[in-house]
Every structure is written in C-alpha cells, then in structure tokens.
Design an enzyme around this catalytic site. Structure first.
Site, PDB file in Angstrom:
ATOM      1  CG  HIS A 238      34.084  -1.376  37.267  1.00 60.80           C
ATOM      2  ND1 HIS A 238      35.081  -0.514  36.841  1.00 60.80           N
ATOM      3  CD2 HIS A 238      32.994  -1.071  36.524  1.00 60.80           C
ATOM      4  CE1 HIS A 238      34.603   0.275  35.905  1.00 60.80           C
ATOM      5  NE2 HIS A 238      33.329  -0.031  35.684  1.00 60.80           N
TER       6      HIS A 238
ATOM      7  CG  HIS B  13      33.096  -4.528  29.319  1.00 62.85           C
ATOM      8  ND1 HIS B  13      31.827  -4.032  29.162  1.00 62.85           N
ATOM      9  CD2 HIS B  13      33.870  -3.482  29.682  1.00 62.85           C
ATOM     10  CE1 HIS B  13      31.842  -2.734  29.406  1.00 62.85           C
ATOM     11  NE2 HIS B  13      33.074  -2.367  29.738  1.00 62.85           N
TER      12      HIS B  13
ATOM     13  CB  THR C 234      37.385  -1.039  30.945  1.00 64.85           C
ATOM     14  OG1 THR C 234      36.110  -0.933  30.314  1.00 64.85           O
ATOM     15  CG2 THR C 234      38.384  -0.169  30.199  1.00 64.85           C
TER      16      THR C 234
HETATM   17  O1  ACK Z   1      34.600   0.487  31.566  1.00 66.97           O
HETATM   18  P1  ACK Z   1      33.195   0.765  31.851  1.00 66.97           P
HETATM   19  O2  ACK Z   1      32.205  -0.318  31.806  1.00 66.97           O
HETATM   20  O3  ACK Z   1      32.699   1.990  30.969  1.00 66.97           O
HETATM   21  O4  ACK Z   1      33.118   1.475  33.259  1.00 66.97           O
HETATM   22  C1  ACK Z   1      32.991   2.863  33.141  1.00 66.97           C
HETATM   23  C2  ACK Z   1      32.006   3.401  34.139  1.00 66.97           C
HETATM   24  O5  ACK Z   1      30.757   3.484  33.476  1.00 66.97           O
HETATM   25  C3  ACK Z   1      32.381   4.780  34.670  1.00 66.97           C
HETATM   26  O6  ACK Z   1      32.581   5.662  33.614  1.00 66.97           O
HETATM   27  C4  ACK Z   1      30.881   3.061  32.131  1.00 66.97           C
HETATM   28  N1  ACK Z   1      30.076   3.970  31.314  1.00 66.97           N
HETATM   29  C5  ACK Z   1      30.275   5.292  31.101  1.00 66.97           C
HETATM   30  N2  ACK Z   1      29.301   5.787  30.317  1.00 66.97           N
HETATM   31  C6  ACK Z   1      28.458   4.765  30.038  1.00 66.97           C
HETATM   32  C7  ACK Z   1      27.261   4.626  29.268  1.00 66.97           C
HETATM   33  N3  ACK Z   1      26.714   5.670  28.643  1.00 66.97           N
HETATM   34  N4  ACK Z   1      26.691   3.402  29.192  1.00 66.97           N
HETATM   35  C8  ACK Z   1      27.223   2.348  29.815  1.00 66.97           C
HETATM   36  N5  ACK Z   1      28.342   2.389  30.554  1.00 66.97           N
HETATM   37  C9  ACK Z   1      28.960   3.588  30.668  1.00 66.97           C
HETATM   38  C10 ACK Z   1      32.342   3.112  31.804  1.00 66.97           C
END
Ligand code: ACK
Length: 217
Positions: free
Chosen positions: A65, A149, A151
C-alpha cells in the site's frame, strides 16, 4: 464518545489490488537480484568480502500500500481532521492508478516511489513531508507528495515508517545533485547516493490500480 474514537483507523492509503501484487513483488525481486550482482553494488557494500543476498536481507512488507495518513486510531496529529475531510470521504473506496516511478534500496528499507496525480494529491496531507521523524535535512522544502511510496521490505528490526524517511533523504540529495550515476539498466538509470542508498529511476513508470481505503487492524 468511545465509538467515535474507534472509528478512526490506524492509517489511510491506497491499497494495491490483489491482481497486481505479484507483478510488483516480481519486478522488485528482479531489481534486487540485478543489484546484487552488480560490481558497483559489491564495491559499495558495507563489507565487500561478504556476499549480501538482498532478497533474504529484506523481510517482505505485509499489505502492499501507499500510506496517505497515519492516524494511529486518532492519536496522531491531524488524524480526526483528515478522516473528516470531504475529499477523503468522497474518495473512500474508489480505485485509481498509482504510478511507480522508481525503486530504492537503503541498508534499512526497500521501496517504490509513487508519483501522485493532482487528484491523488487532494488526499495527501499538507504536512506529510514535514512530519517525518527525524526530518531529513532539506526534506521540508521538497514538493508535496515526495514521501509517497510503497514499502516493499524492511531489514530486521526496522519499522516500515523508515521507508518514507529514507526516500525523502534520497530525494533531498537528488535535489542537490549529490548522486553518482552508476549504470543504465534495462529498467532505467541506477544512481548511488552514498551510505548504501540506491535509486533506480524507471524509464517507464509502472501503473498499478489501487483502492483508497483504510486499515483498522
Ligand atoms: O510503509 P508505511 O508507509 O509506513 O506503512 C506503514 C503504516 O503506516 C502502518 O504502520 C506507516 N507509518 C507508521 N508510522 C508512521 C508515521 N509516524 N508517519 C507516517 N507513516 C507512518 C508505515
């Protein structure tokens, strides 16, 4: 009341449709395999004596996602405002194409850069780039949507939130032309940004359909 509180999800984002998941996984695996075999990669490796198997090194990410807003069930700053935003409510459940413009690898994370359309930027929080913790230098001045992005994998013990931070760092370096063009590959041009940071700019962006939605669990 408590019901209102639980109605705010962990995060909002675009979720890749099931049918394209394998395609992205295969393309990114191909990229890692190619990177693995490059002499330039071995040369810049932390331990040039030791073979690094990138496919083993990165633990696969769960749901593919692109996060728009991390809400933390309402605890994150601006979570409620985002959940109540008209554009968010109207777009919820809709499907649009995500354009993947680059793949990148750092010692911590592996991801795909998402290039957002004007319409998709309506769902992008104004402070997403500034909220990164720690904020990479010069990242705050990058255009809106720079952090977008997917991940693809994280090294042992690394949280997925790191992927967007790594991307911002690379883009800030790209902005100040710090990269070293290493190789023209079939998929695109591969640039090295130092300290184990690589970015492959795709010649042809990869388009993948995704559903704008949220995750509670
Ligand atoms: O890979 P991502 O974009 O990085 O998707 C996961 C998702 O939320 C569930 O954990 C993103 N994520 C986690 N903490 C934060 C934060 N503080 N700011 C922005 N994105 C976050 C994580």
């Amino acid at each position: 009341g408590p019901l209102e509180e639980v109605s705010i999800p962990l995060y909002f984002g675009w979720f890749l449709l099931f049918s394209v998941k394998n395609k992205i996984k295969c393309t990114s695996m191909d990229f890692l395999k190619t990177l693995d075999t490059l002499d330039a990669f071995k040369k810049h490796s932390v331990d040039s004596e030791k073979e690094v198997d990138l496919e083993q090194y990165f633990k696969p990410a769960g749901i593919l996602h692109c996060t728009t807003k991390f809400c933390d069930y309402g605890k994150a700053e601006g979570a409620k405002e985002y959940a109540e935003n008209q554009a968010v409510i109207k777009s919820y459940g809709s499907i649009s194409d995500l354009s993947l413009s680059a793949f990148f690898v750092t010692p911590r994370t592996c991801g795909a850069r998402v290039y957002l359309t004007e319409e998709q930027l309506q769902l992008w929080p104004a402070d997403a780039e500034k909220q990164a913790e720690p904020v990479p230098e010069a990242a705050a001045s990058l255009p809106l949507g720079s952090r977008a992005h997917i991940t693809l994998g994280c090294a042992e013990g690394v949280e997925p939130v790191q992927t967007g931070i790594d991307l911002l760092e690379i883009l800030a370096q790209q902005e100040s032309q710090q990269g070293e063009l290493v190789e023209e590959m079939e998929l695109g041009s591969l640039t090295y940004y130092g300290e184990g940071k690589w970015l492959l700019n795709l010649r042809e962006p990869i388009c993948v359909p995704a559903c704008f939605s949220s995750i509670y669990g």
